[in-house]
Structure formats: C-alpha cells, structure tokens
Scaffold this motif. Structure first.
Motif, short mmCIF file in Angstrom:
data_model
loop_
_atom_site.label_atom_id
_atom_site.label_comp_id
_atom_site.label_asym_id
_atom_site.label_seq_id
_atom_site.Cartn_x
_atom_site.Cartn_y
_atom_site.Cartn_z
N PRO A 124 0.81 -1.23 0.00
CA PRO A 124 0.00 0.00 0.00
C PRO A 124 0.84 1.28 0.00
N GLU A 125 1.94 1.24 0.72
CA GLU A 125 2.75 2.45 0.81
C GLU A 125 3.37 2.79 -0.54
N GLU A 126 3.86 1.74 -1.20
CA GLU A 126 4.42 1.90 -2.55
C GLU A 126 3.34 2.42 -3.49
N TRP A 127 2.22 1.77 -3.35
CA TRP A 127 1.10 2.08 -4.23
C TRP A 127 0.68 3.55 -4.10
N ARG A 128 0.69 3.99 -2.86
CA ARG A 128 0.31 5.37 -2.61
C ARG A 128 1.28 6.31 -3.32
N LYS A 129 2.54 5.98 -3.27
CA LYS A 129 3.55 6.82 -3.92
C LYS A 129 3.30 6.89 -5.43
N ILE A 130 3.02 5.69 -5.96
CA ILE A 130 2.79 5.63 -7.42
C ILE A 130 1.59 6.49 -7.78
N MET A 131 0.53 6.32 -7.00
CA MET A 131 -0.69 7.07 -7.29
C MET A 131 -0.45 8.57 -7.17
N GLN A 132 0.33 8.91 -6.16
CA GLN A 132 0.58 10.34 -5.97
C GLN A 132 1.30 10.95 -7.17
N ARG A 133 2.26 10.19 -7.63
CA ARG A 133 3.02 10.66 -8.79
C ARG A 133 2.09 10.77 -10.01
N PHE A 134 1.29 9.73 -10.11
CA PHE A 134 0.35 9.69 -11.23
C PHE A 134 -0.59 10.91 -11.19
N PHE A 135 -1.15 11.16 -9.99
CA PHE A 135 -2.04 12.32 -9.84
C PHE A 135 -1.33 13.61 -10.21
N SER A 136 -0.07 13.70 -9.79
CA SER A 136 0.58 14.99 -10.04
C SER A 136 0.89 15.15 -11.54
N ILE A 137 1.12 14.05 -12.25
CA ILE A 137 1.29 14.16 -13.71
C ILE A 137 0.00 14.71 -14.33
N LEU A 138 -1.12 14.13 -13.90
CA LEU A 138 -2.39 14.57 -14.46
C LEU A 138 -2.67 16.03 -14.10
N ALA A 139 -2.45 16.35 -12.83
CA ALA A 139 -2.77 17.71 -12.37
C ALA A 139 -1.88 18.74 -13.07
N GLU A 140 -0.62 18.37 -13.29
CA GLU A 140 0.27 19.33 -13.96
C GLU A 140 -0.21 19.64 -15.37
N ALA A 141 -0.64 18.59 -16.05
CA ALA A 141 -1.12 18.81 -17.42
C ALA A 141 -2.35 19.73 -17.41
N VAL A 142 -3.20 19.51 -16.42
CA VAL A 142 -4.41 20.36 -16.33
C VAL A 142 -4.00 21.81 -16.09
N THR A 156 -10.84 11.40 -8.01
CA THR A 156 -11.93 10.43 -7.97
C THR A 156 -11.51 9.11 -7.34
N GLY A 157 -10.38 9.05 -6.69
CA GLY A 157 -9.94 7.77 -6.12
C GLY A 157 -8.83 7.18 -6.97
N ASP A 158 -9.13 6.95 -8.24
CA ASP A 158 -8.07 6.45 -9.10
C ASP A 158 -7.86 7.36 -10.31
N GLY A 159 -8.25 8.60 -10.16
CA GLY A 159 -8.05 9.52 -11.28
C GLY A 159 -8.51 10.91 -10.90
N ILE A 160 -8.74 11.72 -11.94
CA ILE A 160 -9.19 13.08 -11.66
C ILE A 160 -10.32 13.47 -12.60
N MET A 161 -11.04 14.50 -12.16
CA MET A 161 -11.97 15.18 -13.05
C MET A 161 -11.45 16.60 -13.16
N ALA A 162 -11.32 17.08 -14.39
CA ALA A 162 -10.85 18.46 -14.59
C ALA A 162 -11.84 19.21 -15.46
N VAL A 163 -11.89 20.51 -15.25
CA VAL A 163 -12.80 21.34 -16.03
C VAL A 163 -11.99 22.44 -16.72
N PHE A 164 -12.24 22.63 -17.99
CA PHE A 164 -11.62 23.73 -18.74
C PHE A 164 -12.71 24.71 -19.11
#
Ligand SMILES: Nc1ncnc2c1ncn2[C@@H]1O[C@H](COP(=O)(O)OP(=O)(O)OP(=O)(O)O)[C@@H](O)[C@H]1O
Ligand SMILES: [Mg+2]
Length: 1018
Positions: free
Chosen positions: A42-60, A71-79
């Motif tokens: 779980p700890e590893e997984w959390r790290k991976i997810m965090q990185r993943f989220f930040s990739i998505l958020a940066e693009a947004v 959303t738990g395993d992803g994001i919702m973004a609005v433009f």
C-alpha cells in the motif's frame, strides 16, 4: 465524493454565484487500478498514485484548467470554469495529449522498475454545466454539475487503455486544431440518442481560427478598402526606409487575422518578404513562442530538418546579413533548439539572456546589409508572453530608419506599451457595414428568394461580426433552418428562435469572464433588465448606489459591452451586441435570474411613476419571469386596459395572459375577479378580432361558472351581452333583441349607472339592425337620460365612449327618417366627441357614417375621400370588425362615385376579412352584398347582380335584418328590371310596405324613385 451532506444544507449553501457555463470536462483514471493495487504494498502504491495524480494535475494546470476533484483512481478536470476560455475544448485535448505522453513515460519507468503494467484512460466532453460552490459552509467546494459531466465520465469508461476519447460536442469545437479519428456512434447510458465518439490522435494542422476558415474555404473578402489602403501607405513608407508599425485592433472575429492575411498576400504578390508569427491562447506559459516562430520562418527552418542543417541555414542567412553576428550564433542555435554540441554557451542570467536575445533579433531585423523590405506580421498580441512583449517593444524602438513594416493585431482588452511610439499607428477595425454583411451572406448562403429579408436580422444579431455571421450560417444549416449546400441554401424554417452558436458563445463568455466580478455581475443584471437600460434602473435593480454603478459602467462601456444611447435627461445604456446579452443572460442560474427580473420590475415601478400604464406590459413580463405571478397578472390586466380598443390585438393577447396567470394563483377573491374579467374581456375582443367558436364557448362557460358562483350581477349582465347580444351573433334579430333586453335588465338590476349605459349602447345595435327606429330611439333616450351631459358616462366597459356612439346611432335614425340635415349635425357631434375622447374605434364608425351621409346628400367626392381616409385610419387599429365596416362604407362611396370596380374590390375584401376571422358573414352581410349588387349593375354585370340580389334578400329576410331588407329588395327590383325579369313591382311593394311600417323614409324615397323609373320603362 463528499458524503454526509444533507440536501437541506446543500440548498442553503448553493450561493447565487453559481453560473451556467460552457466548458469541457475531462476525466482521466488509471486503467485497471484495482487489480494493480492488489499485488502492491500500500505504501508503494500510494507513492505511485501520488506521482500519477501529479502528472495529471500538472497537465491540467499547464493548460489553465481546474482540477475539480480526485476520484480515487483519477481526476476530473474542467476547462472553461471558473474563468471561461474560448478554446476550452482545445485546452482539454492538449492536456489529454500531455497526460498520455507523460503517463506513458512514467509507465515505462514502472515497467522497468517494479514491473508494473500501467496506463491511463481519458474521456472528454463539452457542453453546459452549472459551476459554483456546493457543500456546507467552509467545506464547500467549487464544482461543475450537469449532464455534460456524466457524458465525459462515460467517455472515460469507454476509452481503451492509453487512449483519450472525446464526444462529438468536443470534436465540433476542436476539429482542425486536433486530429480526431471518428469511431462512429455509440449508445451511451443516460444519453437520449447515440453519441458520435472520436479518438484523440494528436495535434492538428490548424493553429488559428483563420487556418480553420482557410481549410473550410475562405468566404469572399468583403469591405476593408480603407484599411487595406492605409496598410499599403505604411508599406510604401517602409519601402522608402521610413520604418513603420501598424496595430490592428478589434474584438474577436471582426477580421484582424483575415485583413492581415489579405495584406500579406498582397505584399507577397508585390515581391516583398513576409514573415508571420502568432501568440497562442494557451501559450503565455511558453516563453518566446511568437519570436521563435518568426525566426524559424525567417531562417526557413522546416519541422523535419536535422539539427546540423538547421544550424547551417541559420548561420548562412545570419552571416549574409551581418558578419558581426558570428559571435552570437551559439545563442541563436540554443534559442532555436539546436545547440551546437561543439560550442558551449556561457552561463547567463535570465535577464541577461533576454537582453542578448533582444539585441540579436533587432540586429537581424535591422541588419545593415539588408536591402529588401521586410514585412513582419505578429498576431494576437493579447496573448503574448512578457519576454516576447519586451522584445517587440525594443524592436519597435529601432525600426524607424529601416525598411521594416511591422503589422500586429490584438483585441481591445490589450494595450501595447508602445502606443505613443512615433513609428506606430493603430488601425481600429470596425465591424462590417450592412451592405458588406449582405455580400458576405450571399456568398455564404446564396441568393435563393427564400433568403430575402435575412440580411437585416442577421446583421442585427451579429452586428456585422464576420465570424459570428459565418458561424450562424453554419449552425443554421446544421440545425436544418437552411437546406442545400454552402453558397446555395434555401430557408426552410424561420430563424427567430435560434440561440447562440457554441463557438460564438465560447468567445463571448470568455470576454465576459475577463471583466472584474462587479462589472460581470452588473452586465448580467443588465442582460435581464433589457436591451436598453437606464443607469438608475440598473442601480436599483442591482441594489447599488449611483456612484458605485458609475465606476462599473465605465468599465463596461470602456470594454465595449455597453454604449450610451442617451445621456440626457436620463442616462441610458444599450448592449452593443445582442449576442453578448444572450450569453450574459444564459450564464445565470434560473433562480437568481428570476430574482433579478422581479427586482427590475420593482425598479421600473419606483422610477417611472408617470409611465406605469405604458410600461405595464414590460413590468408584467418581468414579474412573470420573476415568478411573481400575482403581480404579473395585475400588471398584465393594467397593460390590457391601457392597450384597450386602440390596440385590440395587443389587448386580447394581454387578457389571455391574465387568464393564464390567474389560473396559477391561489384561490381568493382577486383571483376570481381576474379570472372572470379577463375572460369577459377576451369575449369582448372576440367580436372585434374573431375567435375560434370552441374557444369562445369555453371562455363563456368558464366565465359563467365563476360569475354564478359569486352571483355577480354585473358580470352576468356583461356575459349575457358578450355571448348573445353583441355584434356578430349568428341569430335572428328577434332573438338578438330579446337577449339584449335580458342583458339590459340584468344591468338595471345590478344598478350601476355606467354599466346600464354601456350595455344599452351595445344592445341597441340589435334593434338598429332590426330596423326598429322607435325602439332604438327609446333606448337612446334612456342612455341620454342616464348620462346627462357626461360624455364619460359608461366609458371603457364595452366600448370606449358609449356617449359618442349613442349620438351616432341617433344620427342614423334621423337619416333613416329622412331628416338629413339634423342627422348630419348630430353625426358631426358624434365624430367630434369620439375624437376628443380618444376613442379611435367609435371615431372610425362615426367617420364612416359621416362619409356615407355626405354622399347621400350629394357631396359624393367629399364623401368618397372621407371614406377613403377612414379606411386608412381604421387599418391601423387592426380590428377586423371595424375594418370590415370601414371597407363597406368605402365600397358604398365608391359605387356612388361610379367607381364600381374599386367598390367590388373593397366589398370583397371586407367580406373576406370578416369571414376569415369570424367564420360567418355577420349582421352586415346583406348590406355589404346589396352594395355589391349596385356595383355589379353599374358594370353591366346584370345576371350576377340578380343572383347576388336574390341571395342578399334571402339572407336579410332570414335573419330579420329589416334595416337592410328594404335596400336589398330595392336592389333586387333594379336587378330584375335590368335583366328584364318578372316581379319588379312585387318586391317594390314589399319594400314600400316595410319602409312605411318602420318609418324608413329615406329608403322609401329611393324606392319610389325606382318605381317611377320602372313604370316609365315598362
Ligand atoms: N472582410 C471580411 N470578409 C469576409 N470574411 C471575413 C472578413 N473578415 C473576416 N472574415 C472571416 O471571419 C472570420 C473571423 O475573422 P478573423 O479570424 O480574421 O477574426 P479576428 O479578428 O482575427 O478574430 P480573433 O480576435 O478571434 O483572432 C474568418 O473566418 C474570416 O475569414
Ligand atoms: Mg485573429
């Protein structure tokens, strides 16, 4: 998602600042994340997810979107929310491409490392959402809600791993800018019809809206002669070594890019070198984009050129211009992304680097060896990054003595820092003129006759903005208003109800969102108040003081949203663009819009105490939109009264509104009164304008039920009159008279003097049609006795001024009794009173009556011109009954003047007009028809005349219309004589008897004259 929020709390905290917005929603998630999570610490997984989220958020964030939620395993973004971006769909797609790239890199890393297989799926959709804070108190969050969001989520679920799927709605906005592969239609849960889905394949060829227009095929370039001439003058000066800069300024879509394009083409044709660059909407975060673009085109660098070749191109051209530049080449190489591996660059601070680059660019542009004139075009400065901007400023300061023409363009919200530079002049671009709009429309839509009359409304709606015109035509074609193909359409459905195209809406919403919050809010309030708004009313509606308002209005006027139509005595502002108003209106939530409508109504009431009647319909409209239905009903009734018999069609419509509104009110006395009076009033207008009999019957039945319940005699009297004793009833005169007597009796029982007069005045018309002059006299005597010399007595209940109508009736009786001079005097008085009272309806009847009397007394020409004028005045009333009466009078005057063909035209028109509205011929049918007999005889169409006369006699006899029957019989005798038929004497005898019995001395005189002719010719 947040849980545990009760609905009540949500409602409480849904603040008014939520808005309807056009946005693009993006969902991204890790595909198969649950399976992945199982095998992972779980700890590893959390790290991976965090990185993943930040990739998505940066693009947004990079494309200025908003991360709405995790959303738990992803994001919702609005433009496009909270702040609107006109290119929200493109931004979302760019962000998606970035996410796919970056996640792919990270996934590769994970595959190499922990050996995980990992990818992302993205779903995108565009459309309307409600965006605003939701939640409880300080926990509330800004979010977007709506079907648009759900559909984006479904796209994500549909997408294959590593792909982004977008709906047709996004595709419509992003086409060209992005490469999209059509995957066909899909049935989507929750969508009423299949949705076309596209896979996002990459960045498209199109860079700007103008590229898009070029791909679709440019529309014909119209207008702009002065602007082209000015650019050419600047070019000529630059070519002379007097370097110039011109800034084209205009709102989005007015044609800055197109003008630049046409001018560049002109320059190229003339043999000048032209280099173009453009700042990008989502490019403010990428420094020097336009400068790079310019240099790449200057050095003719192609996308696929290998680095070494690029360096050769740069060095070759640079050194040709100025050998001194050799020392700067490493900097130039690095700047253009092809650093020389053999020559490293000294470390420079950002500022030093900027300065060095600026010198370099200026050096290239102003190189001493340069002999050819250079035209540089830089578009969309409003999006320029600070680095490029300061470079432009320096460049501008150095071109005065060079052969350089710099043409830039930007929208009015931008103000370049070099406005006062001596080389610089600005060229404001106005929207297209009406005739240019027409020309553009003909090119876009064609010349089919069905399109006639479209220029005006389209010019009005788009205010000559060519982009709006193009989009509107495209949208009208897509929505099936236009049929055919570009340049050759036919209009098959009217366009009035058409909304704002989404492409245009995106542009306008983005402009509105750039205002300060106060200005934006005031603009929204103004959009509710109306197309034109008084500053004072606006302040009152918005709940602001005048000095607060003034500052905000200055901003709105300065930014070109509103303009001042009037400054004195009142300051009135208007929307420059109807579409802006529609967008500003449409962005508000229904609830807050309703509150503003009601406030607007109250402001009008307060500020315009002297114009309540005039404004009543407007106030009622606002009240209804503000859901204040009782007020709406009251004000509609007031407006209906005010429209009255002067504008009967408006009055009828307003009374219909009152009926409809009363229906929705809580049961009480006022509601019954409104429900009853509005129905009676509708019935009152039905005999003037016509009404479907079923509808009239229903109204009468409903009114009767309400009146019976309250036992209201007044209403029962009026109802009797409206259903059985008014003009146009399809009954025999005897029944009609009986009903009229009943109505009078009810009025007498009710006891109200005005009512007694009003009902008598209308009721007496039955006796008049029956030809019973004595009975008419009796009722008229009663009216004058009740009224005394009060000409206002009985006014505005059924007809506006019964007094003048009673005088007119008296003059008719006098005329029938062959007392023509007295009759004429009374008729003159009737006309005068009707006119001064302001009763155009009775005035019309009285003027027509007067015209006939003049003709009868031998003043044929005067009678004819009076009848003609009367018809013209009556036309404006829009009242079918009066119009038919006026036309009949005109027909009579025309026959008397020997204009028989014109007479037949008038009479046929009267007949058709009346019959079409009333579905029957009415009580004047036999009279109209009898006049036509005379006209036909005048033209020698004797056989037709005879048939017509037989018919009219039968009608008058059948309906007991003894006012008309003697004349009809007379006409029949004449027609029989003309056709040498039998029975002339017989009908003349019948007519004589009738006239003697009823005292119709004037007609009797005519009958005797005819008898003389008949005897002489037999
Ligand atoms: N004079 C014109 N005649 C015909 N079409 C025109 C004319 N001017 C502009 N258009 C068309 O209108 C559309 C919008 O014009 P353009 O892209 O030049 O607007 P703009 O002012 O540059 O807008 P923005 O600020 O959004 O860049 C284009 O499709 C263009 O071809
Ligand atoms: Mg442009």
């Amino acid at each position: 998602m947040r849980t545990g929020v009760t609905l009540v709390a949500v409602i409480e905290t849904t603040r008014d600042d939520a808005e309807r917005k056009q946005v693009t929603v993006l969902f991204a998630d890790v595909s198969g994340s649950m399976d992945l999570a199982e095998g992972q610490d779980p700890e590893e997984w959390r790290k991976i997810m965090q990185r993943f989220f930040s990739i998505l958020a940066e693009a947004v964030t990079k494309f200025e979107g908003t991360v709405d939620k995790f959303t738990g395993d992803g994001i919702m973004a609005v433009f496009g929310a909270p702040v609107a971006h006109e290119d929200h769909a493109q931004r979302a797609c760019y962000a998606a491409l970035q996410m796919l790239d970056d996640v792919a890199d990270y996934a590769a890393e994970l595959r190499r490392g922990p050996g995980l297989n990992f990818s992302t799926r993205i779903g995108i959709n565009s459309g309307e959402v409600v965006a605003g804070a939701i939640g409880r108190g300080s926990d509330s969050e800004y979010t977007a809600i709506g079907h648009t969001v759900g559909l984006a989520q479904r796209m994500e679920a549909l997408a294959e791993p590593g792909k982004a799927f977008v709906t047709e709605h996004t595709a419509e906005l992003a086409a060209g800018f992005l490469d999209l592969d059509d995957l066909g239609e899909f049935e989507i849960k929750g969508a009423s019809r299949p949705v076309r889905v596209f896979e996002l394949a990459g960045v498209g060829q199109v860079r700007s809206r103008l590229d898009l227009a070029r791909n679709r095929g440019f529309s014909r370039f119209v207008g702009r002669r002065d602007e082209m001439a000015e650019l050419q003058r600047a070019l000529a000066r630059a070519a002379d070594g007097d370097g110039r800069a011109v800034g084209i300024v205009a709102e989005p879509g007015v044609g800055k890019s197109r003008l630049c394009h046409e001018f560049s083409e002109h320059c190229r044709r003339e043999g000048y070198e032209v280099f173009e660059a453009q700042a990008q909407a989502h490019g403010t975060s990428s420094p020097y984009l336009p400068v790079l673009q310019m240099l790449r085109s200057f050095f003719a660098i192609g996308d696929a050129d290998p680095d070494q070749q690029v360096r050769e191109k740069i060095a070759g051209r640079a050194l040709l211009l100025d050998p001194e530049l050799v020392g700067e080449l490493p900097l130039l190489f690095e700047f253009l992304g092809v650093p020389d591996p053999d020559r490293s660059l000294p470390q420079l601070s950002a500022e030093a680097r900027r300065r060095a680059l600026t010198d370099l660019v200026c050096g290239i542009v102003n190189a001493p060896k340069r002999s050819r004139t250079l035209v540089l075009v830089v578009e969309d400065l409003h999006w320029i990054d600070p680095g490029s901007e300061s470079m432009m400023a320096t460049l501008l300061a150095t071109i005065a003595t060079t052969r350089t023409l710099l043409v830039v363009n930007y929208r009015p919200e931008y103000e370049p820092e070099w406005l006062d530079a001596p080389v610089y002049s600005s060229l404001p671009l106005a929207p297209l003129e009406r005739t240019d709009t027409g020309e553009l429309l003909r090119h876009l839509a064609g010349t089919d006759p069905s399109l006639d009359g479209l220029d005006e409304p389209i010019h009005e709606r788009t205010q000559g903005n060519p982009f709006f015109i193009e989009e509107l035509v495209r949208e009208l074609a897509e929505c099936g208003h236009l049929e055919g193909e570009r340049g050759a359409y036919r209009l098959i459905r009217p366009i009035d109800d058409h909304g704002v195209p989404v492409t245009v809406q995106a542009v306008l919403a983005a402009r509105i969102d750039r205002l300060t919050p106060e200005a934006k809010q005031l603009l929204q309030v103004a959009s509710v108040v109306g197309k034109e708004v008084g500053a004072e009313a606006l302040g009152l509606t918005a709940g602001l003081e005048q000095d607060q308002i003034d500052a905000v209005l200055r901003e709105l006027v300065g930014a070109g949203f509103l303009y001042e139509v009037e400054l004195y005595p009142r300051r009135i502002l208007a929307f420059r663009h109807p579409l802006t108003r529609e967008v500003a209106y449409g962005t508000q939530l229904a609830a807050s819009r309703a509150a503003t409508h009601a406030a607007a109504a109250r402001a009008m009431i307060e500020l315009e105490p002297d114009r309540h009647d005039e404004l009543a319909a407007l106030i009622a409209g606002h009240m209804e939109a503000g859901e204040e239905l009782r007020e709406a009903a009251r004000w509609s009734a007031r407006a209906a009264f005010w429209a009255g018999h002067r504008r009967p069609a408006d009055a009828l419509r307003l009374w219909q509104d009152v009926t409809r509104l009363a229906e929705q009110l809580e049961e009480d006395e006022e509601r019954s009164a409104l429900a009853l009076s509005s129905r009676l009033q509708q019935l009152d207008f039905s005999w003037r304008l016509g009404m479907d009999p079923a509808e009239a019957d229903a109204l009468a039945a409903e009114a009767k039920e309400i009146a019976d319940r309250s036992g209201d005699l007044r209403s029962l009297a009026l109802l009797k009159l409206m259903t059985s004793a008014r003009p146009g009833v399809s009954r025999r005169a005897s029944e009609w008279i009986a009903a009229s007597r009943e109505a009078i009796a009810l009025a007498d029982e009710a006891g109200d003097v005005d009512l007694r007069i009003a009902i008598r005045a209308v009721g007496v018309y039955a006796q008049m049609c029956a030809g019973d002059l004595d009975a008419v006299d009796t009722v008229l005597d009663e009216i004058f006795e009740l009224a005394g010399d009060d000409i206002e007595a009985g006014a505005n209940i059924v007809i506006t001024c019964p007094y003048s109508w009673a005088l007119m009736a008296r003059s008719i009786v006098l005329k029938e009794r062959d007392r023509l001079e007295e009759a004429d005097a009374v008729a003159g008085k009737a006309l005068h009173i009707a006119a001064t009272f302001g009763d155009p309806e009775t005035e019309s009847w009285a003027r027509g009556n007067r015209a006939t009397m003049m003709a009868e007394r031998g003043m044929i020409e005067a009678g004819l011109s009076q009848a003609q004028r009367n018809y013209e005045l009556t036309e404006r009333l829009g009242d079918v009954f009066s119009r038919a009466v006026a036309l009949t009078g005109l027909g009579l005057a025309q026959t008397m003047a020997g204009e028989h063909t014109a007479a037949i035209e008038s009479l046929d028109l009267a007949e058709a007009t009346y019959r079409e509205a009333m579905n029957a011929g009415g009580e004047q049918e036999a009279w109209r028809g009898t006049i036509k007999v005379w006209a036909l005889l005048g033209l020698g169409r004797d056989e037709e005349a005879l048939a017509q006369a037989e018919r009219m006699t039968a009608i008058a006899r059948e309906r007991e219309m003894y006012w008309q029957l003697p004349s009809a019989l007379l006409a029949l005798a004449q027609a029989r004589r003309a056709t040498c038929s039998d029975g002339v004497e017989e009908v003349l005898d019948e007519a004589t008897q009738l006239c003697n019995r009823l005292g119709h001395l004037q007609t009797l005189r005519k009958i005797e004259a005819e008898r003389g002719v008949a005897t002489a010719t037999s």
